[in-house]
Design a protein around this motif. Structure first.
Motif, PDB file in Angstrom:
ATOM      1  N   VAL A  70       0.915  -1.204   0.135  1.00 62.71           N
ATOM      2  CA  VAL A  70       0.006   0.149   0.086  1.00 62.71           C
ATOM      3  C   VAL A  70       0.862   1.250  -0.080  1.00 62.71           C
ATOM      4  CG1 VAL A  70      -1.896   1.296   1.184  1.00 62.71           C
ATOM      5  CG2 VAL A  70      -1.860  -1.232   1.192  1.00 62.71           C
ATOM      6  N   LEU A  71       1.692   1.424   0.979  1.00 65.45           N
ATOM      7  CA  LEU A  71       2.644   2.511   1.088  1.00 65.45           C
ATOM      8  C   LEU A  71       3.971   2.663   0.225  1.00 65.45           C
ATOM      9  CD1 LEU A  71       2.597   3.413   4.732  1.00 65.45           C
ATOM     10  CD2 LEU A  71       1.222   4.460   2.750  1.00 65.45           C
ATOM     11  N   LEU A  78      -9.690  -9.371  13.418  1.00 67.31           N
ATOM     12  CA  LEU A  78     -10.499  -8.476  12.949  1.00 67.31           C
ATOM     13  C   LEU A  78     -11.678  -8.119  13.817  1.00 67.31           C
ATOM     14  CD1 LEU A  78     -11.028  -8.714   9.068  1.00 67.31           C
ATOM     15  CD2 LEU A  78     -10.006  -6.923  10.407  1.00 67.31           C
ATOM     16  N   THR A 137      -4.232   0.437  13.664  1.00 67.88           N
ATOM     17  CA  THR A 137      -4.050  -0.730  12.579  1.00 67.88           C
ATOM     18  C   THR A 137      -2.689  -1.209  12.804  1.00 67.88           C
ATOM     19  OG1 THR A 137      -5.494   0.068  11.097  1.00 67.88           O
ATOM     20  CG2 THR A 137      -3.806  -1.518  10.415  1.00 67.88           C
ATOM     21  N   VAL A 155      -6.205   5.584  11.373  1.00 70.71           N
ATOM     22  CA  VAL A 155      -6.119   4.102  11.835  1.00 70.71           C
ATOM     23  C   VAL A 155      -6.145   3.293  10.333  1.00 70.71           C
ATOM     24  CG1 VAL A 155      -7.726   2.154  12.696  1.00 70.71           C
ATOM     25  CG2 VAL A 155      -7.762   4.587  13.825  1.00 70.71           C
ATOM     26  N   GLY A 156      -5.119   3.008  10.137  1.00 71.21           N
ATOM     27  CA  GLY A 156      -5.210   2.063   8.629  1.00 71.21           C
ATOM     28  C   GLY A 156      -3.624   2.589   7.934  1.00 71.21           C
ATOM     29  N   LEU A 157      -3.673   1.836   6.803  1.00 74.98           N
ATOM     30  CA  LEU A 157      -2.678   2.331   5.773  1.00 74.98           C
ATOM     31  C   LEU A 157      -3.092   3.209   4.955  1.00 74.98           C
ATOM     32  CD1 LEU A 157      -1.023  -1.210   5.075  1.00 74.98           C
ATOM     33  CD2 LEU A 157      -0.064   0.580   6.553  1.00 74.98           C
ATOM     34  N   PRO A 158      -2.538   4.431   4.999  1.00 76.97           N
ATOM     35  CA  PRO A 158      -3.002   5.611   3.963  1.00 76.97           C
ATOM     36  C   PRO A 158      -2.815   5.339   2.532  1.00 76.97           C
ATOM     37  CG  PRO A 158      -1.140   6.282   4.947  1.00 76.97           C
ATOM     38  CD  PRO A 158      -1.465   4.804   5.824  1.00 76.97           C
ATOM     39  N   ASN A 159      -3.764   5.605   1.676  1.00 80.71           N
ATOM     40  CA  ASN A 159      -3.765   5.283   0.121  1.00 80.71           C
ATOM     41  C   ASN A 159      -4.121   6.342  -0.693  1.00 80.71           C
ATOM     42  OD1 ASN A 159      -5.518   3.642  -2.012  1.00 80.71           O
ATOM     43  ND2 ASN A 159      -3.429   3.270  -1.826  1.00 80.71           N
ATOM     44  N   PHE A 162      -6.435   1.654   4.136  1.00 79.68           N
ATOM     45  CA  PHE A 162      -6.673   0.321   4.401  1.00 79.68           C
ATOM     46  C   PHE A 162      -6.857   0.007   5.854  1.00 79.68           C
ATOM     47  CE2 PHE A 162      -4.937   0.355   0.147  1.00 79.68           C
ATOM     48  CZ  PHE A 162      -5.564  -0.526  -0.294  1.00 79.68           C
ATOM     49  N   VAL A 163      -7.920  -0.617   6.334  1.00 81.56           N
ATOM     50  CA  VAL A 163      -8.143  -0.752   7.737  1.00 81.56           C
ATOM     51  C   VAL A 163      -7.765  -2.339   8.055  1.00 81.56           C
ATOM     52  CG1 VAL A 163      -9.683   0.936   8.184  1.00 81.56           C
ATOM     53  CG2 VAL A 163     -10.537  -1.279   7.284  1.00 81.56           C
ATOM     54  N   THR A 164      -7.451  -3.296   7.523  1.00 80.47           N
ATOM     55  CA  THR A 164      -7.282  -4.571   8.009  1.00 80.47           C
ATOM     56  C   THR A 164      -5.825  -4.654   8.682  1.00 80.47           C
ATOM     57  OG1 THR A 164      -6.555  -5.608   6.188  1.00 80.47           O
ATOM     58  CG2 THR A 164      -8.774  -5.856   6.479  1.00 80.47           C
ATOM     59  N   PHE A 187      -8.821  -7.345   2.403  1.00 75.82           N
ATOM     60  CA  PHE A 187      -8.831  -5.982   2.637  1.00 75.82           C
ATOM     61  C   PHE A 187     -10.103  -5.078   3.017  1.00 75.82           C
ATOM     62  CE2 PHE A 187     -10.392  -5.368  -1.661  1.00 75.82           C
ATOM     63  CZ  PHE A 187     -10.888  -4.280  -1.725  1.00 75.82           C
ATOM     64  N   THR A 234     -11.665  -0.945   3.129  1.00 78.51           N
ATOM     65  CA  THR A 234     -11.073   0.613   3.413  1.00 78.51           C
ATOM     66  C   THR A 234     -12.109   1.385   3.833  1.00 78.51           C
ATOM     67  OG1 THR A 234     -12.221   1.064   1.281  1.00 78.51           O
ATOM     68  CG2 THR A 234     -10.149   0.267   0.666  1.00 78.51           C
ATOM     69  N   ARG A 235     -11.408   2.597   4.416  1.00 79.71           N
ATOM     70  CA  ARG A 235     -12.245   3.586   4.908  1.00 79.71           C
ATOM     71  C   ARG A 235     -11.818   4.838   4.456  1.00 79.71           C
ATOM     72  NH1 ARG A 235     -12.130   2.353  11.286  1.00 79.71           N
ATOM     73  NH2 ARG A 235     -13.046   0.260  11.107  1.00 79.71           N
ATOM     74  N   TRP A 290     -13.774   4.597  -1.034  1.00 83.06           N
ATOM     75  CA  TRP A 290     -12.517   5.213  -1.499  1.00 83.06           C
ATOM     76  C   TRP A 290     -12.388   6.221  -2.486  1.00 83.06           C
ATOM     77  CZ3 TRP A 290     -13.165  -0.137  -2.764  1.00 83.06           C
ATOM     78  CH2 TRP A 290     -13.266  -0.482  -4.077  1.00 83.06           C
TER      79      TRP A 290
END
Lengths: 419, 330
Positions: free
Chosen positions: A53-54, A259, A269, B123-127, B143-145, B154, B156-157, B192
């Motif tokens: 992702v990053l 989860l 997270t 809270v999560g991996l930014p996208n 991504f929140v998981t 996966f 998303t929020r 998203w």
């Protein structure tokens, strides 16, 4: 009830209960290889989502594609690998091939760059390597320890294995911290290259210190497809396979448990990987003692008690309990579940399988369980979606209870005569 | 081979591998040290007409940089601020970045001089990241998981921040959703790729449920979202607000890659753009006639490309070694 004697092997020889020393050096050699390899693979597992992702800026759907690619694809290969290992009587070579494949896949992650499809292929190779090595390795363990100590043998092996899983994410974080770049390509490449070096060390240790167990060549026809199919005609093996599948169906998958925990508590997270670390801590501390307990009081009751712990985990997720107590109890019991079931099932299976076909038999049991586990995860996902988390967990808890009862009926030894 | 020989080989082999790993990590650390200290404070501002982006060049990877809109291949200004994703409009910037180590991420709100004015934990991996044209609203996707790759799926929020009220909408999933005009509820909503309209309350975004990835039009004040069209991801509204640039999965299957197209909102006409490579990015309008997007080249390196918005012409390389493009208008 004669529960406490179920699965127990009588050994009037008077072996000391704590005699882990009597385990063959091979068990410790295999354990060391697993430990080292798990450090390597868990390093990658810990950073992979962040990398995708990053590091690579993969969008949501691409992430889903990578995530779903390998699923279920390696089950067939595991069976083939198991059969080939028995056929050529080279379990160590087949296991070594699997370990080497996963090691090379780590370098593949550095080499393939940012293509989602190529990363999917590399991850599939990694999982294929894992599929190939598991059954021959477990077969070697059953052949390297006396039968009445198989619970200990698997306990020791699984404990060493989870020490590796425990250390992996910590090593990854340390490497990232040292490079000073937690999202830059430099940092990820450093993690993957380090992971490769560690995995290669594992392959080297396997090659040097693990002894293959090559019994005299069995009479021709002993290891054939027909004989492999014949394994399932024996009631013992068939019952065990059905039990493994039933129990696999009752397990919903770590991802979901974590989860659901996250859902309840809305933790950051970044802490998510630490949930697995908590479970592994419980597993590594308890695997050896519970394995020894299984040798003493019987493998079946210990395994069923493990599934009891799983029911408790699901009930905790349903309970009003919150905060650190919920985390500690849930993760602790989840560790108990793994410690009491994973290796113990293999210890139960080993003696039921003829030596010449042991890898094949173990592969069949593990594949059956893995497929059932995959099916249950899909079904659980659907029921979560349609009926909500609460109902889904309640169903899951009920399923485990039914599976425990079914397993008891299937595996409890038949009494020969009524007293 | 006797035990002694084996131990000797093992020790030599393990030490060699350990040395290789340590050397690699050391070199990577040194390289990263140079990268981290690159850039100049105050070198980049949010004044236009310029193009803002995240550099992927080895010397200053991750640093927020800019080039003149009239000469995108020309001299680059490099700031000392590092982000994983960046966007800016109306004098406000958004920077998604890790907080420390692997543990947490944050959204940094930037003023016109790239000074961080506010930090919000994510809270999560930014996208994905966007700012409304007037600079008053920010949107992001995470991504929140954060789950291991072999379990779970996966999710998303998408969230928004209103700078006038400091109100944070952490997730759009609680909004009242209508699909094809009918009220719709599902547990598997994922949002998203938000893009704002000139009315800062209204926005477009992707909403997935089941196997659909809808374009939705949302109202942040009324907390509603309604579907407009299927198979539209990562929308981006043109400056004149008549069209939406987006990516769509080829044949509806993300495994086959994505194609960039432009949807005319009034007529519903879809125009596939001249770019035929797979674009997995939220497009950005560089002006009313040009769409920009990042394409990865080799690992860690991307280029920003531009293509005419009317389906004609051919894609051209706009800014080498860049991603996360944003057109700063003035």
């Amino acid at each position: 009830m004669y529960l406490s004697t179920i699965g127990r092997r009588e050994h009037p020889g008077g072996v000391s209960k704590k005699s882990f020393a009597l385990l063959g050096g091979n068990v410790f050699a295999l354990g060391t290889v697993s430990l080292v390899t798990d450090v390597s693979s868990e390093m990658v597992t810990a950073v992979l989502p962040v990398y995708l992702v990053l590091g690579l800026h993969l969008g949501p759907a691409a992430y889903g594609v990578v995530d779903g690619l390998y699923t279920g694809a390696t089950a067939l290969l595991r069976l083939v690998g198991g059969y080939v290992a028995d056929r050529v009587r080279r379990r160590k070579a087949v296991a070594g091939l699997g370990y080497a494949m996963s090691a090379v896949a780590k370098l593949g992650l550095v080499a393939v760059g940012s293509s989602a499809a190529a990363i999917g292929v590399v991850l599939t190779a990694d999982r294929t390597g894992k599929g190939l090595r598991t059954a021959p390795r477990d077969a070697l363990i059953t052949l390297s320890a006396p039968e009445h100590m198989l619970g200990r043998a698997f306990g020791v092996h699984r404990a060493m294995d989870s020490v590796g899983a425990f250390l992996g994410p910590l090593v990854a974080v340390a490497v990232l911290a040292f490079v000073g770049s937690s999202t830059g390509i430099e940092g990820f490449d450093a993690v993957f290259v380090t992971s490769f070096c560690i995995a290669a060390a594992g392959v080297l240790l396997l090659a040097l210190f693990v002894r293959d167990h090559r019994a005299p060549k069995p009479p021709s026809g002993t290891v054939s497809l027909r004989a492999a199919a014949g394994l399932l005609r024996g009631t013992g093996v068939r019952r065990l396979l059905i039990a493994a599948c039933v129990l696999g169906m009752a397990t919903i998958g770590d991802g979901f448990v974590y989860l659901l925990l996250q859902d309840k508590e809305d933790i950051a997270t970044g802490w998510f990987p630490l949930l697995a670390v908590g479970t592994n801590l419980g597993y590594l501390v308890l695997a050896a003692p519970l394995g020894a307990l299984a040798d003493r009081i019987g493998r079946l009751p210990v395994m069923l008690a493990g599934y009891g712990a799983l029911i408790a985990v699901y009930l905790l997720l349903l309970s009003p309990l919150t905060g650190w107590a919920l985390f500690a109890l849930t993760l602790g019991l989840y560790g108990v579940f793994y410690a009491a079931t994973d290796g113990v099932l293999m210890a139960l299976a080993g003696p039921l399988l003829p030596e010449a076909l042991r890898t094949t038999g173990i592969a069949i049991v593990q594949s059956g369980q893995a497929l059932a586990y995959f099916a249950s995860s899909v079904l659980f996902g659907l029921s979560w979606q349609f009926w909500g988390a609460t109902t889904a967990i309640a169903i899951a808890a009920g399923t485990v209870l039914a599976a425990v009862a079914a397993t008891f009926v299937l595996l409890a030894p038949r009494r020969k005569a009524r007293p | 081979m006797n035990t002694r020989t084996r131990v000797l080989i093992a020790v030599t082999g393990v030490l060699t591998l350990a040395a290789a790993a340590v050397i690699y990590v050391g070199v990577a650390g040194a390289r990263n040290q140079d990268t981290a200290s690159a850039g100049t404070s105050g070198a980049v501002t949010l004044d236009g007409p310029r193009l803002l982006f995240r550099s992927t060049a080895d010397a200053d990877r991750g640093h927020v940089s800019s080039v003149a809109a009239a000469d995108p291949g020309g001299a680059r200004a490099v700031s000392n601020l590092s982000c994983s994703r960046v966007y800016a409009a109306g004098g406000t910037g958004i920077c998604l970045r890790p907080e420390s180590g692997l543990t947490t991420y944050q959204l940094a709100v930037l003023d016109g001089r790239l000074t961080v004015t506010q930090e919000i934990p994510l809270v999560g991996l930014p996208n994905r990241a966007r700012v409304s044209a007037d600079g008053r609203r920010l949107a992001w996707t995470v991504f929140v998981t954060g789950d291991s790759y072999n379990g779970g799926r996966f999710s998303t929020r998408a969230g928004t921040l209103d700078l006038t009220t400091d109100n944070v909408e952490g997730t759009l999933e609680d909004f009242a959703v209508t699909v094809d005009g009918k009220p719709y509820k599902a547990a598997d909503f994922n949002f998203w790729g938000v893009t704002f309209t000139r009315d800062p309350d209204r926005f477009y975004a992707t909403m997935s449920t089941g196997s659909h990835r809808y374009l939705v039009e949302g109202d942040a004040k009324a907390r509603t979202a309604r579907t407009v069209r299927d198979n539209v991801e990562c929308p981006s509204l043109s400056p004149d607000e008549t069209r939406i640039a987006y990516k769509s999965a080829i044949d509806g299957d993300p495994a086959k890659g994505w194609r960039v197209s432009v949807l005319d909102l009034a007529s519903g006409t879809v125009t596939p753009l001249a770019e035929t490579r797979s674009v997995d990015d939220q497009p950005a309008w560089l002006d009313d006639h040009t769409v920009g997007y990042a394409l990865p080249r080799t690992q860690g390196h991307s280029d920003v490309w531009a293509v005419p918005a009317d389906g004609t012409g051919a894609p051209r390389l706009l800014i080498p070694e860049a991603e996360s493009p944003a057109a700063l208008r003035s």
